[in-house]
Design a protein around this motif. Structure first.
Motif, PDB file in Angstrom:
ATOM      1  N   LYS A 111       0.863  -1.190   0.000  1.00 61.41           N
ATOM      2  CA  LYS A 111       0.000   0.000   0.000  1.00 61.41           C
ATOM      3  C   LYS A 111       0.894   1.232   0.000  1.00 61.41           C
ATOM      4  CE  LYS A 111      -3.612   2.280   2.710  1.00 61.41           C
ATOM      5  NZ  LYS A 111      -4.444   2.211   3.945  1.00 61.41           N
ATOM      6  N   ASN A 161      -5.106  -5.837  -3.360  1.00 68.08           N
ATOM      7  CA  ASN A 161      -4.991  -6.571  -2.101  1.00 68.08           C
ATOM      8  C   ASN A 161      -5.817  -7.853  -2.092  1.00 68.08           C
ATOM      9  OD1 ASN A 161      -3.668  -6.611   0.402  1.00 68.08           O
ATOM     10  ND2 ASN A 161      -5.550  -5.997   1.449  1.00 68.08           N
ATOM     11  N   TRP A 193      -6.353  -0.115  -4.922  1.00 68.57           N
ATOM     12  CA  TRP A 193      -5.606  -0.883  -3.922  1.00 68.57           C
ATOM     13  C   TRP A 193      -6.401  -2.089  -3.435  1.00 68.57           C
ATOM     14  CZ3 TRP A 193      -1.438  -2.690  -2.324  1.00 68.57           C
ATOM     15  CH2 TRP A 193      -1.339  -3.321  -1.082  1.00 68.57           C
TER      16      TRP A 193
END
Length: 645
Positions: free
Chosen positions: A565, A584, A580
């Motif tokens: 991140k 993830n 993101w």
């Protein structure tokens, strides 16, 4: 090639001892005249393509030279790749010299003999591996048997079906002194500054703009390339060309006058030879090239696809068949008597049809690694389909770079007619690849001659469409395309026309079971045996499983961990948050186990441990796709960030 010993210009170094000078007396005389040659090495090649290299002091070799030349040396066969042949409790393997090919002197230019002032040399003698004193189990022996079988069977066929010779311009089989199988390989490779990291975007841009292809080499790359060409010529290979290939970027000149950031793709070609000698020559060439570039501080890789997203390295393999006549002349058995009338003779058509029809059992020897299959993807001039090009018309030679096999012909030179097989790569075991090619070609030739088919009939047969029932070839396939198979057809159309290509090593190995009638072609003449094929499968399967679990997954884990991140609480948009989250989620899917769900990496490991290779193969494809998606998503995420936390 001359039968004289090849020496350097000052006659101080010899580089090869030809077949005509392999008697104990002549070898003894040569070695005594050249005290800089300190060692002898018997070079056997196992089923994995690895060559042995043991240093026997010349004094010991000369003391027992007849025993060495006749009986060789013993080794622990469990240390080479001969699984389930040479096991821990049955490991005796003898390395027996081969007097039918050239012997090379390998010089260590970093080790200068104090007495002679010359580099220390090792006489490398190509050899066979014999298990338990009876069974030849090495790659060189398999190719030798393939050549002998091909020559004997072809001579028998043309005596029984003389029309095949008439179509070539030979009036009787009695005119033939010998059948000659010729081969040549084109070696592509990457060189770079050690520890240099690939900039995929720059490499891809340079490739698209064709900034490197056939451009002038500079600096240490030029010097190493030129020295390699000179050395290979001294070894009698008959160098034809060395040049830049499509991959690479411009090197940078530093203030001190040196070059750095070197990353270039090169190709070296040399003259064809008889099949066994051609494979030996290639083994020598790889060693010479690697040693020479290393001496100039450059790292060489012969990997098929060392850099993802840019051109891989091929090793296009040329094969031809000729007859040496008793009057000393040579006739190409693939060329028709009238080059303006037909593409090929019936023998040539049969060879091409046999190779393509049976290619599913050739491919396991060609594409035996994850790396080799990474190269065989659309868009990089690497073949993915079982299809050939022969030319739009008889007087227009094939120039199609997208097919598996191309017919190479020169209207003014019938001796040039041959096939270029475009799928092999520099890590292939060329001995086994050539042996499999010859076995399948012979199957097609036999079928054609027994059926009495002429060149025009065979051209029509070979040009069949999908679903057309024709002689010998499979109804559910097409075999010829003069179009760019990547541009002209969709993936679905290619698969329907030419068969779906294997996507993993396991899918390739499974073809030995899926096509038992084609595997039988390899077994003809006892060239390959069930034991050899099984041993090869075990070796390649072990290699695939080990690399998958201990190299590919760990490398992918490193990349997953590197996807961090990067945005903080300031100057962040909702798009950054969404991007993101996508990254993830994919990271967790690939790598993170929970009490209720196992990650993709864990599933692959467990499938390998359970010997469930079908599942492992499918999961590998899923992993490859997911990793590609992750790399793309992370690049998009980073691209939108102004500040990196």
């Amino acid at each position: 090639m001359s039968n004289e010993i090849l020496c350097s210009e000052n006659d101080k170094l010899i580089f090869l001892i030809p077949t005509s000078q392999h008697s104990p007396k002549e070898v003894t005389s040569i070695l005594k005249k050249h005290p800089e040659i300190k060692f002898v090495s018997l070079v056997g090649v196992d089923l994995g393509g690895n060559d042995t290299d043991e240093k026997i002091p010349v004094a010991l070799f000369l003391k027992n030279i007849e025993d060495f030349l006749n009986y060789g040396v013993q080794t622990d066969g469990s240390s080479v790749i001969l699984p389930e042949i040479a096991s821990l409790n049955d490991a005796r393997v003898d390395i027996i010299p081969d007097s039918s090919v050239n012997w090379f002197v390998d010089y260590n230019f970093d080790n200068i003999d104090e007495i002679t002032g010359l580099p220390v040399g090792t006489l490398r003698i190509p050899s066979f591996l014999i298990h338990n004193g009876t069974s030849r189990v090495d790659s060189r022996s398999i190719l030798m048997k393939a050549v002998e079988h091909f020559k004997a069977q072809l001579l028998s066929l043309i005596k029984e079906y003389p029309y095949a010779l008439e179509s070539i311009g030979i009036f009787s089989a009695d005119e033939i002194e010998d059948i000659v199988l010729t081969s040549a390989t084109e070696l592509e490779f990457w060189v770079k500054t050690p520890e240099e990291k690939a900039d995929i975007e720059k490499l891809s841009t340079s490739q698209g703009l064709k900034e490197q292809y056939w451009k002038r080499t500079v600096g240490p790359v030029r010097t190493a390339l030129e020295k390699s060409l000179i050395l290979l010529d001294k070894y009698g290979l008959g160098v034809e060309m060395g040049h830049k290939e499509v991959g690479g970027v411009q090197a940078k000149l530093t203030g001190s006058g040196n070059y750095n950031h070197i990353m270039e793709q090169l190709e070296i070609d040399w003259k064809y030879s008889t099949s066994l000698q051609a494979a030996d020559n290639e083994l020598l060439a790889r060693n010479v090239i690697k040693d020479t570039f290393t001496s100039y501080g450059l790292e060489v890789t012969f990997m098929a696809k060392p850099i993802e997203g840019v051109a891989g390295s091929g090793e296009h393999t040329h094969v031809g068949v000729a007859a040496k006549l008793k009057d000393g002349s040579i006739k190409n058995l693939f060329s028709p008597a009238d080059m303006t009338k037909d593409y090929m003779s019936p023998i040539g058509w049969g060879a091409l049809m046999g190779l393509l029809k049976n290619y599913e059992v050739v491919n396991p020897f060609v594409s035996s690694t994850n790396d080799s299959l990474n190269r065989l993807k659309p868009g990089f001039e690497a073949p993915v389909c079982i299809v050939a090009s022969i030319g739009h018309t008889v007087d227009t030679p094939s120039r199609n770079r997208t097919i598996l096999t191309g017919l190479v012909r020169d209207m003014s030179n019938p001796l040039a007619t041959r096939f270029e097989v475009r799928s092999p790569n520099p890590t292939c075991n060329t001995y086994l690849v050539l042996a499999a090619i010859y076995q399948t070609m012979l199957d097609g030739i036999s079928a054609v001659l027994k059926a009495g088919k002429n060149a025009k009939e065979l051209e029509i047969n070979f040009s069949k469409g999908l679903g057309e029932e024709k002689f010998y070839l499979e109804t559910a396939r097409a075999y010829r395309s003069e179009d760019d198979v990547f541009e002209h057809y969709t993936e679905e159309e290619r698969n329907a026309l030419f068969g779906k290509p294997p996507a993993t090593v396991w899918e390739n190995l499974v073809n030995f079971q899926r096509y038992p009638e084609k595997k039988t072609v390899l077994l003809q003449g006892n060239v390959f045996s069930e034991k050899i094929i099984h041993s090869y499968k075990v070796a390649i399967l072990t290699q695939w499983a080990t690399e998958l679990t201990q190299r590919l997954i760990p490398d992918n884990m490193d990349f997953v961990r590197s996807c961090k991140k990067l945005h903080g609480s300031e100057n962040v948009s909702d798009l950054d948050v969404v991007n993101w989250e996508k990254v993830n989620q994919l990271r967790n899917y690939l790598m993170k186990d929970s009490l209720s769900q196992k990650s993709l990496f864990t599933q692959i490991r467990e499938a390998i441990e359970a010997a469930d290779y079908d599942t492992a193969s499918k999961l590998q494809l899923e992993m490859n796709q997911a990793m590609g998606t992750l790399k793309n998503l992370y690049a998009i995420y980073r691209r939108n960030l102004i500040e990196l936390s």
